[in-house]
Scaffold this motif. Structure first.
Motif, PDB file in Angstrom:
ATOM      1  N   ASP A  51       0.811  -1.216   0.000  1.00 39.46           N
ATOM      2  CA  ASP A  51       0.000   0.000   0.000  1.00 39.46           C
ATOM      3  C   ASP A  51       0.844   1.265   0.000  1.00 39.46           C
ATOM      4  OD1 ASP A  51       1.029  -0.434   2.501  1.00 39.46           O
ATOM      5  OD2 ASP A  51      -0.713   0.382   3.557  1.00 39.46           O
ATOM      6  N   ASP A  54      -0.126   4.816  -1.470  1.00 41.32           N
ATOM      7  CA  ASP A  54      -1.054   5.711  -0.758  1.00 41.32           C
ATOM      8  C   ASP A  54      -0.367   6.515   0.333  1.00 41.32           C
ATOM      9  OD1 ASP A  54      -3.142   4.675  -2.283  1.00 41.32           O
ATOM     10  OD2 ASP A  54      -3.428   3.004  -0.891  1.00 41.32           O
ATOM     11  N   HIS A  55       0.965   6.446   0.421  1.00 41.18           N
ATOM     12  CA  HIS A  55       1.691   7.110   1.491  1.00 41.18           C
ATOM     13  C   HIS A  55       2.779   8.022   0.935  1.00 41.18           C
ATOM     14  CE1 HIS A  55      -0.089   3.583   3.437  1.00 41.18           C
ATOM     15  NE2 HIS A  55       0.005   4.235   4.593  1.00 41.18           N
ATOM     16  N   GLY A 150       4.020   6.925  -3.015  1.00 45.06           N
ATOM     17  CA  GLY A 150       3.207   7.980  -3.612  1.00 45.06           C
ATOM     18  C   GLY A 150       4.053   9.222  -3.797  1.00 45.06           C
ATOM     19  N   LYS A 209      -1.495  14.137  -2.564  1.00 50.00           N
ATOM     20  CA  LYS A 209      -1.483  12.698  -2.345  1.00 50.00           C
ATOM     21  C   LYS A 209      -0.669  12.321  -1.111  1.00 50.00           C
ATOM     22  CE  LYS A 209      -0.813   8.486  -4.995  1.00 50.00           C
ATOM     23  NZ  LYS A 209      -0.366   7.928  -6.284  1.00 50.00           N
ATOM     24  N   GLY A 210      -1.201  11.411  -0.314  1.00 49.76           N
ATOM     25  CA  GLY A 210      -0.484  10.949   0.867  1.00 49.76           C
ATOM     26  C   GLY A 210      -0.282  12.026   1.900  1.00 49.76           C
TER      27      GLY A 210
END
Length: 530
Positions: A51, A54-55, A150, A209-210
């Motif tokens: 994942d 997403d960070h 990300g 983002k993130g």
């Protein structure tokens, strides 16, 4: 008796207070330890995260991204390439003090030694020299993690001008947080601002983002040294033992191809490597003078074996092209040898391979190189009609060699070929050349280019490979090529690229000099040039 009672009372009181304090500290310590264990994890567990896109990944450049823990080689590159040999020697002499002064003070000593008095507007080492050495030190494992992230943030304690180009342009890092160098009247003072741009940078990170889920990657000792890591939801710790086990990032995996780089030094200048270079330097200068004297004063059949005995290595292969009979149109009986451009010595090595004198046409050449050249050199004007007329006249007088790239390229890439040579309407022999050096590069974009041949000849055992390919007849358009002169140039470029295993590009001389020197590479006839 009363005195004893008072002493006993205070003893019990102080003992109780001390015991409470100890219990309180243990409670806080256990609580902090649990918090630390929940937030700080070992780096290998990050490799299996799915994942990461997403960070926001916050990576410690020196302690997590680069395999080597020593920063000395990068500062030596700055000292040597931007400040000169004397400054580099001073840095080498200060190295023992850097080692015993501690990490922070040692860094300040190196920054002061390397940057003091350097003009800020002309400092290009961070863009033209350092990226190559940084990329060769990146761990493949950490790159794989960053590639899946990300937004990516690089945090460094190095000066911003040293790492920004490498991180932004070659690793596609979104935000670089480094140390700012103080300047005075356009010159670096060698001092760094203690206050980093943490708050402003944090605001930038939290946009888009993130924004809220930041993951830090650093070593354990630096977890609390930067505001970024205290704001991270998770922090992954990298140890020195883990970094030593990492593989180096392969060239084909670079996000952006490293086509151009500058600087004289070939090897990464660790203290031992630089001491070895300094020890060799006087012998290298003497050897270069001897090699130049042999090439200038003796005929090919005598000078060639003597140069080989001096340590120069040359390999050649040939398809044994037949003698040209001209094209029947009065455009000359000479053969045009078209080669890629590795150093200024390309035409000379081709001449040695053929054991005959050639005429080399160049777009620009220093006066010193023209004087030292043992073969005839002719300077072109960059005016298409005049240059075409001059080249045809030279071909009527004999064989000629041209490097249509217009500038040298060190890496396994070919720049775009200028199509002028394809309009000569005579036979063409493509020549694939390659060179290898161990200590000094024989090319430069921002330095004294008149010394390029000297630096090449200062190497202990420089190697050149010359491969004569099959003869082509571009005038017979129905057989080998289409009628377009650009098709001819592109086809010759492809043939040479396939022979060498190099990748063909559409980059030009202008692109190279804009990246490395901040200009278009156009100089006057009397100025130094490459």
């Amino acid at each position: 008796m009363a005195f004893k009672s008072v002493i006993f009372f205070w003893y019990r009181f102080l003992f109780r207070q001390l015991r409470k304090l100890i219990l309180f500290q243990r409670t806080i310590s256990n609580s902090f330890s649990k918090t630390t264990q929940s937030k700080h994890q070992k780096f290998p567990s990050l490799l299996h995260r799915s994942d990461l896109n997403d960070h926001t990944l916050v990576v410690d450049v020196e302690n997590a991204l680069l395999k080597c823990s020593s920063l000395f080689p990068y500062f030596m590159l700055v000292a040597f390439e931007a400040g000169g040999l004397l400054r580099a020697i001073v840095l080498l002499l200060l190295y023992p003090f850097v080692c015993v002064a501690g990490e922070d003070m040692g860094l300040k000593i190196m920054v002061m030694t390397c940057f003091f008095g350097i003009k800020s507007s002309s400092f290009r080492v961070g863009r033209s020299v350092l990226p190559k050495f940084f990329l060769e030190d990146v761990g493949a494992e950490i790159f794989e993690v960053l590639n899946r992230g990300g937004k990516k943030v690089g945090v460094s304690k190095l000066p911003q001008v040293m790492v920004e180009s490498f991180l932004r342009e070659y690793l596609e890092i979104d935000l670089v947080v480094g140390r700012e160098l103080k300047t005075f009247k356009g010159y670096y003072t060698g001092l760094m601002d203690d206050a980093r741009k943490n708050m402003h940078a944090l605001e930038q990170v939290k946009e888009g983002k993130g924004c809220s889920d930041m993951i830090g990657i650093t070593r354990f000792n630096d977890i609390h040294h930067h505001n970024f890591y205290s704001q991270c939801k998770e922090v992954y710790v990298v140890t020195k033992a883990e970094k030593r086990r990492w593989e180096k990032l392969a060239r084909e995996r670079y996000p952006k191809a490293l086509v151009f780089h500058d600087g004289r030094l070939v090897l990464r200048p660790t203290p031992l490597e630089f001491i070895a270079m300094l020890t060799w330097l006087p012998f290298g200068i003497i050897l270069a003078v001897i090699r130049i004297a042999l090439a200038l004063s003796l005929p090919f059949k005598i000078s060639t074996p003597l140069l080989i005995m001096s340590g120069m290595r040359s390999t050649k292969s040939s398809s044994t092209p037949t003698k040209s009979n001209g094209d029947g149109n009065g455009n000359g009986n000479g053969t045009l040898y078209v080669c890629n451009h590795r150093t200024l010595l390309d035409p000379l090595y081709i001449s040695f391979t053929l054991q005959k004198n050639l005429t080399a046409v160049t777009y620009s050449l220093s006066r010193m190189s023209e004087i030292l050249a043992p073969i005839k050199t002719v300077r072109l004007t960059r005016k298409r009609e005049e240059d075409a007329k001059k080249m045809k006249e030279l071909l009527e007088q004999g064989d000629m060699v041209v490097c249509p790239e217009g500038t040298t390229c060190r890496e396994p890439y070919l720049l775009r070929f200028s199509p002028l040579f394809s309009e000569m309407s005579h036979e063409i022999v493509p020549v694939a050349v390659d060179s290898h050096v161990s200590m000094f590069h024989g090319t430069t974009a921002g330095g004294l280019k008149c010394f390029d041949p000297v630096f090449f000849l200062m190497n202990p055992s420089p190697v050149y490979t010359v491969r004569l390919l099959d003869r082509l007849c571009p005038s017979r358009t129905g057989q080998e090529f289409n009628s377009s002169r650009f098709d001819v140039a592109n086809s010759v470029q492809t043939i040479i690229g396939e022979a060498l295993g190099f990748e063909c590009t559409q980059l030009t001389r202008k692109d190279k000099y804009l990246i490395l020197a901040g200009n278009e590479g156009i100089v006057s006839a009397d100025a130094k040039s490459s």
